[in-house]
Scaffold this motif. Structure first.
Motif, PDB file in Angstrom:
ATOM      1  N   LEU A  36       0.831  -1.212   0.000  1.00 41.42           N
ATOM      2  CA  LEU A  36       0.000   0.000   0.000  1.00 41.42           C
ATOM      3  C   LEU A  36       0.863   1.258   0.000  1.00 41.42           C
ATOM      4  O   LEU A  36       0.536   2.252  -0.661  1.00 41.42           O
ATOM      5  CB  LEU A  36      -0.924  -0.001   1.219  1.00 41.42           C
ATOM      6  CG  LEU A  36      -2.037  -1.050   1.213  1.00 41.42           C
ATOM      7  CD1 LEU A  36      -2.853  -0.951   2.495  1.00 41.42           C
ATOM      8  CD2 LEU A  36      -2.936  -0.885   0.000  1.00 41.42           C
ATOM      9  N   GLY A  37       1.983   1.212   0.750  1.00 43.21           N
ATOM     10  CA  GLY A  37       2.885   2.361   0.765  1.00 43.21           C
ATOM     11  C   GLY A  37       3.470   2.630  -0.610  1.00 43.21           C
ATOM     12  O   GLY A  37       3.533   3.781  -1.059  1.00 43.21           O
ATOM     13  N   ALA A  38       3.899   1.562  -1.296  1.00 41.26           N
ATOM     14  CA  ALA A  38       4.458   1.728  -2.638  1.00 41.26           C
ATOM     15  C   ALA A  38       3.398   2.251  -3.606  1.00 41.26           C
ATOM     16  O   ALA A  38       3.676   3.104  -4.463  1.00 41.26           O
ATOM     17  CB  ALA A  38       5.008   0.388  -3.134  1.00 41.26           C
ATOM     18  N   PHE A  39       2.169   1.761  -3.473  1.00 44.27           N
ATOM     19  CA  PHE A  39       1.049   2.217  -4.313  1.00 44.27           C
ATOM     20  C   PHE A  39       0.828   3.720  -4.152  1.00 44.27           C
ATOM     21  O   PHE A  39       0.683   4.457  -5.133  1.00 44.27           O
ATOM     22  CB  PHE A  39      -0.199   1.427  -3.919  1.00 44.27           C
ATOM     23  CG  PHE A  39      -1.478   1.917  -4.534  1.00 44.27           C
ATOM     24  CD1 PHE A  39      -1.635   1.963  -5.916  1.00 44.27           C
ATOM     25  CD2 PHE A  39      -2.540   2.323  -3.737  1.00 44.27           C
ATOM     26  CE1 PHE A  39      -2.830   2.404  -6.487  1.00 44.27           C
ATOM     27  CE2 PHE A  39      -3.729   2.761  -4.297  1.00 44.27           C
ATOM     28  CZ  PHE A  39      -3.871   2.803  -5.676  1.00 44.27           C
ATOM     29  N   LEU A  40       0.848   4.197  -2.907  1.00 43.36           N
ATOM     30  CA  LEU A  40       0.627   5.618  -2.648  1.00 43.36           C
ATOM     31  C   LEU A  40       1.806   6.458  -3.126  1.00 43.36           C
ATOM     32  O   LEU A  40       1.622   7.558  -3.655  1.00 43.36           O
ATOM     33  CB  LEU A  40       0.383   5.838  -1.154  1.00 43.36           C
ATOM     34  CG  LEU A  40      -0.948   5.308  -0.616  1.00 43.36           C
ATOM     35  CD1 LEU A  40      -1.009   5.455   0.897  1.00 43.36           C
ATOM     36  CD2 LEU A  40      -2.123   6.029  -1.266  1.00 43.36           C
ATOM     37  N   VAL A  41       3.027   5.950  -2.947  1.00 49.57           N
ATOM     38  CA  VAL A  41       4.210   6.708  -3.373  1.00 49.57           C
ATOM     39  C   VAL A  41       4.216   6.890  -4.885  1.00 49.57           C
ATOM     40  O   VAL A  41       4.516   7.979  -5.394  1.00 49.57           O
ATOM     41  CB  VAL A  41       5.500   6.002  -2.905  1.00 49.57           C
ATOM     42  CG1 VAL A  41       6.725   6.613  -3.588  1.00 49.57           C
ATOM     43  CG2 VAL A  41       5.648   6.124  -1.386  1.00 49.57           C
ATOM     44  N   VAL A  42       3.882   5.833  -5.616  1.00 49.29           N
ATOM     45  CA  VAL A  42       3.836   5.929  -7.080  1.00 49.29           C
ATOM     46  C   VAL A  42       2.786   6.953  -7.511  1.00 49.29           C
ATOM     47  O   VAL A  42       3.026   7.785  -8.402  1.00 49.29           O
ATOM     48  CB  VAL A  42       3.534   4.547  -7.704  1.00 49.29           C
ATOM     49  CG1 VAL A  42       3.226   4.685  -9.194  1.00 49.29           C
ATOM     50  CG2 VAL A  42       4.722   3.610  -7.504  1.00 49.29           C
ATOM     51  N   GLN A  43       1.625   6.903  -6.874  1.00 53.48           N
ATOM     52  CA  GLN A  43       0.590   7.886  -7.191  1.00 53.48           C
ATOM     53  C   GLN A  43       1.042   9.309  -6.859  1.00 53.48           C
ATOM     54  O   GLN A  43       0.778  10.254  -7.607  1.00 53.48           O
ATOM     55  CB  GLN A  43      -0.686   7.574  -6.407  1.00 53.48           C
ATOM     56  CG  GLN A  43      -1.516   6.442  -6.958  1.00 53.48           C
ATOM     57  CD  GLN A  43      -2.941   6.526  -6.436  1.00 53.48           C
ATOM     58  OE1 GLN A  43      -3.795   7.162  -7.022  1.00 53.48           O
ATOM     59  NE2 GLN A  43      -3.196   5.871  -5.319  1.00 53.48           N
ATOM     60  N   LEU A  44       1.709   9.466  -5.714  1.00 57.37           N
ATOM     61  CA  LEU A  44       2.177  10.782  -5.285  1.00 57.37           C
ATOM     62  C   LEU A  44       3.138  11.383  -6.300  1.00 57.37           C
ATOM     63  O   LEU A  44       3.028  12.563  -6.657  1.00 57.37           O
ATOM     64  CB  LEU A  44       2.849  10.679  -3.918  1.00 57.37           C
ATOM     65  CG  LEU A  44       3.548  11.945  -3.396  1.00 57.37           C
ATOM     66  CD1 LEU A  44       2.546  13.078  -3.245  1.00 57.37           C
ATOM     67  CD2 LEU A  44       4.245  11.659  -2.069  1.00 57.37           C
ATOM     68  N   VAL A  45       4.082  10.571  -6.771  1.00 57.73           N
ATOM     69  CA  VAL A  45       5.056  11.058  -7.747  1.00 57.73           C
ATOM     70  C   VAL A  45       4.356  11.485  -9.037  1.00 57.73           C
ATOM     71  O   VAL A  45       4.626  12.557  -9.600  1.00 57.73           O
ATOM     72  CB  VAL A  45       6.117   9.979  -8.034  1.00 57.73           C
ATOM     73  CG1 VAL A  45       7.018  10.398  -9.188  1.00 57.73           C
ATOM     74  CG2 VAL A  45       6.964   9.725  -6.798  1.00 57.73           C
ATOM     75  N   GLY A  46       3.434  10.645  -9.524  1.00 56.13           N
ATOM     76  CA  GLY A  46       2.720  10.971 -10.749  1.00 56.13           C
ATOM     77  C   GLY A  46       1.852  12.210 -10.601  1.00 56.13           C
ATOM     78  O   GLY A  46       1.856  13.092 -11.471  1.00 56.13           O
ATOM     79  N   TYR A  47       1.131  12.314  -9.483  1.00 59.02           N
ATOM     80  CA  TYR A  47       0.258  13.464  -9.260  1.00 59.02           C
ATOM     81  C   TYR A  47       1.070  14.753  -9.148  1.00 59.02           C
ATOM     82  O   TYR A  47       0.711  15.778  -9.734  1.00 59.02           O
ATOM     83  CB  TYR A  47      -0.558  13.269  -7.988  1.00 59.02           C
ATOM     84  CG  TYR A  47      -1.415  14.469  -7.639  1.00 59.02           C
ATOM     85  CD1 TYR A  47      -2.662  14.648  -8.226  1.00 59.02           C
ATOM     86  CD2 TYR A  47      -0.970  15.434  -6.738  1.00 59.02           C
ATOM     87  CE1 TYR A  47      -3.442  15.747  -7.937  1.00 59.02           C
ATOM     88  CE2 TYR A  47      -1.738  16.539  -6.440  1.00 59.02           C
ATOM     89  CZ  TYR A  47      -2.971  16.697  -7.034  1.00 59.02           C
ATOM     90  OH  TYR A  47      -3.737  17.795  -6.741  1.00 59.02           O
ATOM     91  N   THR A  48       2.169  14.693  -8.406  1.00 58.95           N
ATOM     92  CA  THR A  48       2.999  15.881  -8.211  1.00 58.95           C
ATOM     93  C   THR A  48       3.567  16.378  -9.536  1.00 58.95           C
ATOM     94  O   THR A  48       3.551  17.576  -9.830  1.00 58.95           O
ATOM     95  CB  THR A  48       4.146  15.590  -7.228  1.00 58.95           C
ATOM     96  OG1 THR A  48       3.600  15.180  -5.967  1.00 58.95           O
ATOM     97  CG2 THR A  48       5.011  16.824  -7.013  1.00 58.95           C
ATOM     98  N   GLY A  49       4.069  15.451 -10.348  1.00 60.22           N
ATOM     99  CA  GLY A  49       4.624  15.831 -11.637  1.00 60.22           C
ATOM    100  C   GLY A  49       3.590  16.500 -12.527  1.00 60.22           C
ATOM    101  O   GLY A  49       3.855  17.548 -13.141  1.00 60.22           O
ATOM    102  N   TYR A  50       2.404  15.917 -12.576  1.00 61.31           N
ATOM    103  CA  TYR A  50       1.342  16.492 -13.415  1.00 61.31           C
ATOM    104  C   TYR A  50       0.892  17.847 -12.873  1.00 61.31           C
ATOM    105  O   TYR A  50       0.640  18.783 -13.638  1.00 61.31           O
ATOM    106  CB  TYR A  50       0.156  15.535 -13.496  1.00 61.31           C
ATOM    107  CG  TYR A  50      -0.941  16.015 -14.425  1.00 61.31           C
ATOM    108  CD1 TYR A  50      -0.737  16.068 -15.795  1.00 61.31           C
ATOM    109  CD2 TYR A  50      -2.168  16.428 -13.923  1.00 61.31           C
ATOM    110  CE1 TYR A  50      -1.732  16.519 -16.655  1.00 61.31           C
ATOM    111  CE2 TYR A  50      -3.165  16.888 -14.777  1.00 61.31           C
ATOM    112  CZ  TYR A  50      -2.951  16.921 -16.133  1.00 61.31           C
ATOM    113  OH  TYR A  50      -3.930  17.378 -16.976  1.00 61.31           O
ATOM    114  N   ALA A  51       0.790  17.958 -11.537  1.00 60.91           N
ATOM    115  CA  ALA A  51       0.356  19.212 -10.932  1.00 60.91           C
ATOM    116  C   ALA A  51       1.338  20.341 -11.223  1.00 60.91           C
ATOM    117  O   ALA A  51       0.943  21.477 -11.504  1.00 60.91           O
ATOM    118  CB  ALA A  51       0.184  19.034  -9.420  1.00 60.91           C
TER     119      ALA A  51
END
Length: 298
Positions: free
Chosen positions: A91-106
Motif C-alpha cells: 500500500l505504501g508503494a502504491f501511494l508513493v507511485v501515485q504521489l510522484v505521478g500526481y505531483t509531476g502532473y500538478a
C-alpha cells in the motif's frame, strides 16, 4: 560484482541483489522520514499548528513505520506480522507511485501559460495563524493583487472575492483577514466582496460563484479567475469543472519550506476525491498476499 557472481551461482547473485535492495530501501525510508519530520517542525513554526501543517510530520512517521515493515516482511520468524508488513509495504508503494505521478502532473499544469484578465477574481483561503495571514496565504493574495492590477491596466474594473470562513483555531474569518491585507496593498474596499461561510475548496468555489451571480458579475461568457497557490491549481481546476464553473485558475509561488507539506496535503485531498477507486485498487493489490497467507495457515 553481482554479474560476476551470477556466472558462478545465479541464486547467490539474486539473493545479494535482493538484500541490497532491501537495505537501500530501508535507508531511503529512514532518511526521508527523518527529513519530513524536520521539515514538519519548520512548517509548524512558520505557518502555525493546524491539521494541514502537521501532515508532513505524520507522513514522516509513516515512512519510519514503513521502514520497519520492510524489515519484518522478510523476517522468517515474524509469522503473521510478515503478512501485515507486506500489506503495509504494498500500500505504501502504491501511494508513493501515485504521489510522484500526481505531483509531476500538478507542477506541469500549474506552469502552463494562461491569461489572467477578468472581472471577477476569487482568492481561495488556506487558513490563518490566529488572526494573522500566513506566508502561504500572503503569496496567494500578492498574486491576486498582480492579477487585479493587470486587469485594471487592460481596462477592466474587477471585483475581488476573498473566500474563507472562520476555523476553530482562528479568531477572525479568513475572508476578513484577506480583505484587510488587500486594502493594505492598495485595493479599494469597495472592490472587495467577503465570502465568510466556506470551509473547503469546493465551498470556496461554489459560494464565491453564487456571490458573483447575485451581483450580476458572471454574465454569459464571463469567466472567474481563481487565485490560489501553485500546488493547488490542479485540484482547484478539477473542482471548478466538477461544479460546472467557467474559471481560469492561477497560482502564487509556494515558499520552499512549505513545498513538501503543500503537495502532500494536495495529494491527500486528491486521494479522498477518488476514495472509492483508490480503495478498490488497494484491495486488488493486497488481496493476493492475504489469500496466500490464509492458504499456508496450518
Amino acid at each position: 560484482m553481482l554479474s560476476s557472481l551470477g556466472e558462478v551461482d545465479h541464486g547467490v547473485a539474486d539473493l545479494l541483489g535482493f538484500g541490497l535492495f532491501l537495505v537501500l530501501s530501508r535507508v531511503f525510508l529512514l532518511v526521508a522520514g527523518i527529513g519530513l519530520l524536520a521539515n514538519g517542525v519548520v512548517v509548524v513554526r512558520r505557518e502555525g499548528m493546524r491539521v494541514a501543517t502537521a501532515l508532513v510530520g505524520v507522513v514522516g512517521l509513516g515512512l519510519l513505520v514503513l521502514s520497519m515493515a520492510v524489515r519484518d516482511m522478510v523476517d522468517p520468524d515474524a509469522g503473521w506480522l510478515s503478512t501485515v508488513a507486506g500489506v503495509i509495504v504494498v500500500l505504501g508503494a502504491f501511494l508513493v507511485v501515485q504521489l510522484v505521478g500526481y505531483t509531476g502532473y500538478a507542477v506541469l499544469y500549474a506552469r502552463r501559460s494562461r491569461a489572467v484578465g477578468g472581472e471577477v477574481l476569487v482568492v481561495l483561503g488556506c487558513g490563518l495563524d490566529g488572526a494573522r495571514v500566513t506566508p502561504l496565504l500572503a503569496s496567494r493574495l500578492d498574486r491576486a493583487v498582480r492579477a487585479y492590477r493587470s486587469a485594471v491596466a487592460a481596462g477592466a474594473d474587477p471585483i475581488v472575492i476573498t473566500s474563507g470562513g472562520r476555523g476553530p483555531d482562528e479568531s477572525v474569518c479568513e475572508a476578513d483577514a484577506m480583505a484587510d491585507y488587500l486594502v493594505e496593498q492598495g485595493l479599494a474596499e469597495s472592490r472587495i466582496v467577503r465570502e465568510r461561510e466556506s470551509r473547503t475548496t469546493e465551498q470556496n468555489l461554489r459560494y464565491s460563484a453564487a456571490a458573483a451571480r447575485e451581483r450580476g458579475l458572471l454574465r454569459e461568457g464571463r469567466r472567474m479567475v481563481v487565485v490560489t497557490s501553485d500546488f493547488h491549481v490542479l485540484r482547484a481546476a478539477m473542482l471548478s469543472r466538477r461544479l460546472g464553473l467557467r474559471a481560469r485558475v492561477i497560482g502564487g509561488r509556494t515558499a520552499r519550506y512549505f513545498v513538501l507539506t503543500a503537495f502532500l496535503r494536495e495529494f491527500a485531498a486528491f486521494v479522498a476525491l477518488h476514495l472509492r477507486t483508490n480503495i478498490a485498487l488497494g484491495v486488488l493489490l493486497i488481496l493476493p498476499a492475504v489469500l496466500g497467507s490464509i492458504a499456508v495457515l496450518p
